[in-house]
Design an enzyme around this catalytic site. Structure first.
Site, short mmCIF file in Angstrom:
data_model
loop_
_atom_site.label_atom_id
_atom_site.label_comp_id
_atom_site.label_asym_id
_atom_site.label_seq_id
_atom_site.Cartn_x
_atom_site.Cartn_y
_atom_site.Cartn_z
N GLY A 8 0.73 -1.16 -0.20
CA GLY A 8 -0.18 0.09 -0.04
C GLY A 8 0.96 1.21 0.07
O GLY A 8 0.59 2.17 0.40
N THR A 10 1.45 3.37 -2.21
CA THR A 10 1.02 4.52 -3.23
C THR A 10 -0.13 5.36 -2.44
O THR A 10 -0.63 6.26 -2.95
CB THR A 10 0.58 3.65 -4.52
OG1 THR A 10 -0.47 3.07 -4.36
CG2 THR A 10 1.85 3.35 -5.43
N ASP A 13 -1.07 6.92 3.64
CA ASP A 13 -0.07 6.48 4.46
C ASP A 13 0.98 5.70 4.04
O ASP A 13 2.08 6.11 4.64
CB ASP A 13 -1.02 5.51 5.64
CG ASP A 13 -2.07 6.09 6.30
OD1 ASP A 13 -2.29 7.24 6.16
OD2 ASP A 13 -2.62 5.23 6.97
N GLN A 88 -8.60 -2.54 0.74
CA GLN A 88 -9.94 -1.71 0.08
C GLN A 88 -10.14 -0.93 1.42
O GLN A 88 -10.95 -1.43 2.49
CB GLN A 88 -10.82 -2.72 -0.49
CG GLN A 88 -11.97 -1.86 -1.01
CD GLN A 88 -12.75 -0.92 -0.45
OE1 GLN A 88 -12.57 0.34 -0.48
NE2 GLN A 88 -13.50 -1.24 0.41
N SER A 89 -9.93 0.23 1.64
CA SER A 89 -9.89 1.00 2.83
C SER A 89 -11.19 2.00 2.98
O SER A 89 -11.13 2.54 3.93
CB SER A 89 -8.63 1.59 3.25
OG SER A 89 -8.43 2.80 2.18
N SER A 130 -7.98 -0.75 12.50
CA SER A 130 -8.70 0.55 12.07
C SER A 130 -9.59 0.86 13.55
O SER A 130 -10.10 -0.33 14.12
CB SER A 130 -9.49 0.30 10.91
OG SER A 130 -10.45 1.21 11.02
N GLU A 132 -12.33 1.67 13.09
CA GLU A 132 -13.87 1.20 12.65
C GLU A 132 -14.20 -0.23 13.17
O GLU A 132 -15.32 -0.41 13.32
CB GLU A 132 -13.83 0.97 10.86
CG GLU A 132 -13.83 2.42 10.42
CD GLU A 132 -15.29 3.33 10.34
OE1 GLU A 132 -16.33 2.22 10.70
OE2 GLU A 132 -15.28 4.50 10.40
N TYR A 153 -15.85 -3.75 5.58
CA TYR A 153 -14.37 -2.98 5.89
C TYR A 153 -14.20 -3.49 7.44
O TYR A 153 -12.81 -3.89 7.59
CB TYR A 153 -14.30 -1.66 5.87
CG TYR A 153 -12.93 -0.98 6.26
CD1 TYR A 153 -11.77 -1.30 5.64
CD2 TYR A 153 -13.09 -0.26 7.35
CE1 TYR A 153 -10.81 -0.86 6.02
CE2 TYR A 153 -11.90 0.41 7.72
CZ TYR A 153 -10.49 -0.04 6.90
OH TYR A 153 -9.49 0.56 7.25
N LYS A 157 -10.84 -5.99 8.74
CA LYS A 157 -9.83 -5.39 9.46
C LYS A 157 -9.92 -6.16 10.80
O LYS A 157 -8.85 -6.53 11.41
CB LYS A 157 -9.91 -4.03 10.02
CG LYS A 157 -9.75 -3.05 8.72
CD LYS A 157 -8.17 -3.07 8.48
CE LYS A 157 -7.58 -2.26 7.43
NZ LYS A 157 -6.18 -2.26 7.25
N HIS A 183 -7.15 9.53 10.15
CA HIS A 183 -6.27 10.55 9.93
C HIS A 183 -6.15 10.83 8.45
O HIS A 183 -6.30 10.38 7.52
CB HIS A 183 -4.73 9.99 10.37
CG HIS A 183 -4.66 8.59 9.73
ND1 HIS A 183 -5.32 7.28 10.37
CD2 HIS A 183 -3.92 7.94 9.06
CE1 HIS A 183 -4.97 6.35 9.67
NE2 HIS A 183 -4.17 6.64 8.77
N ARG A 188 -4.96 12.55 1.12
CA ARG A 188 -6.18 11.65 1.35
C ARG A 188 -6.64 11.60 0.18
O ARG A 188 -7.13 12.33 -0.89
CB ARG A 188 -7.13 12.22 2.17
CG ARG A 188 -8.33 11.53 3.02
CD ARG A 188 -7.74 10.31 3.59
NE ARG A 188 -8.57 9.72 4.48
CZ ARG A 188 -8.54 8.55 4.80
NH1 ARG A 188 -8.02 7.63 4.30
NH2 ARG A 188 -9.20 8.01 6.13
#
Length: 347
Positions: A8, A10, A13, A88-89, A130, A132, A153, A157, A183, A188
């Site tokens: 991840g 690219t 974060d 897939q966030s 996360s 979430e 999601y 996680k 964050h 973003r």
């Protein structure tokens, strides 16, 4: 020289973390998916031709959904540290693509852990968990709070979180979970609500559109500044023993408050430009997330500098600049004041 592998890389974060590790003298390897179009815009400014003797950033084609690729990359690089940020966030999108989200965000972690166990059991692994996962659990939430996920999601996680526990306890691997609360930053993704708001404002100021369409304005989140969270990721892997940490600011604000903060900063009335579209509502909602980061504050000595109002101004200035407008300037001043020796460059 330490070697780090980032899945991840690219993303928001991943790009900040890559810069941080390069700043600290690491050799950094990133996994990117093969695409017919360029998808490395967030890291283009730190990429050096690998034929150059000064190059310390190397990219490898791979996908967290392909166990053979991940295993081959792990075997080839033999990294000292792995940061698993691939996912897939997007929470809302996970309702539309639950199977894909589970495959990438959940099973992807299992593939990486198994590759580490087989080829490099001494590696230190950071798993991007996360907030979430807490879902409808009462705030504030810390490392001991019961999980109650409210989206595909979050479920994916949570699977990853428990798999790291199993591999840590069952195989004595060094794996730590960073349970990061929201964050944000100028990097973003444009479909995430904070960036959607600041980018939407810049489009309104540019006279390209008149309205910004949003979903639930009453959800409350703990929002921080992404570069500081990248530092927390690195700190977590520098601990003597693997363990889990909650990372957040300890403040909560609604989406509506963020909208008002952003429009007020630009001198506009949000009531005249923001409309509600039911399509952006989630089938099940997480109402309030607030981090209790006492453990990180005490043990890592990590404390955030950027608070809610400052974050909004930083992001507005950046999106105004990207839209060809003159930024208001307070956001840039905040960055210069709080981070006079900042290790990341550009927006």
């Amino acid at each position: 020289m330490k070697k780090a592998l980032i899945t991840g890389i690219t993303g928001q974060d991943g790009s900040y973390l890559a810069e941080l590790l390069l700043h600290k003298g690491y050799e950094v390897h990133g996994v990117i998916r093969r695409s017919s179009s360029f998808n490395t815009s967030r890291i283009d400014h730190i990429y050096v031709d690998p034929h150059d003797s000064s190059a310390r950033l190397f990219l490898h084609f791979g996908d967290i959904s392909d166990s053979e690729q991940i295993s081959n990359i792990m075997q080839k690089i033999q990294p000292d540290e792995v940061y698993n940020l691939a996912a897939q966030s997007h929470v809302r999108v996970s309702f539309d693509t639950p199977e894909y989200t589970g495959n990438v965000t959940g099973l992807g972690t299992a593939r990486l852990l198994e590759a580490a166990r087989r080829s490099n059991p001494k590696v230190k692994i950071y798993q991007a968990s996360s907030s979430e996962m807490f879902g409808s659990s009462a705030p504030p939430q810390n490392e001991n709070t019961i999980f109650h996920p409210r989206s595909p999601y979050a479920c994916a996680k949570l699977y990853s979180y428990w798999m790291t526990q199993i591999y840590r306890e069952g195989y004595s691997l060094y794996i730590s979970n960073g349970i990061l609360f929201n964050h944000e930053s100028p990097r973003r993704g444009e479909t995430f609500v904070t960036r959607k708001i600041t980018r939407g404002l810049s489009q309104i100021l540019s006279k390209k559109t008149e309205y910004l369409y949003l979903g639930n304005l009453h959800a409350r989140r703990d929002w921080g500044f992404a570069p500081e969270y990248a530092e927390a990721m690195w700190m977590i892997l520098q601990q003597k023993e693997p363990q889990d940490f909650v990372i957040g600011t300890g403040e909560t604000h609604s989406v509506k408050e963020f909208v008002e903060e952003v429009f007020l900063y630009a001198g506009l009335d949000s009531e005249k430009h923001v409309k509600i579209d039911q399509r952006y509502y989630r089938p099940t909602e997480v109402e309030v997330l607030i981090a209790d980061s006492s453990k990180a504050n005490n043990q890592l000595k990590w404390k955030p500098k950027v608070k809610f109002s400052e974050l909004a101004k930083i992001m507005v200035d950046s999106d105004m600049r990207k839209a060809g407008l003159e930024p208001i300037g307070e956001g840039d001043e905040i960055l210069n004041k709080l981070f006079p020796d900042k290790w990341w460059n550009g927006d």
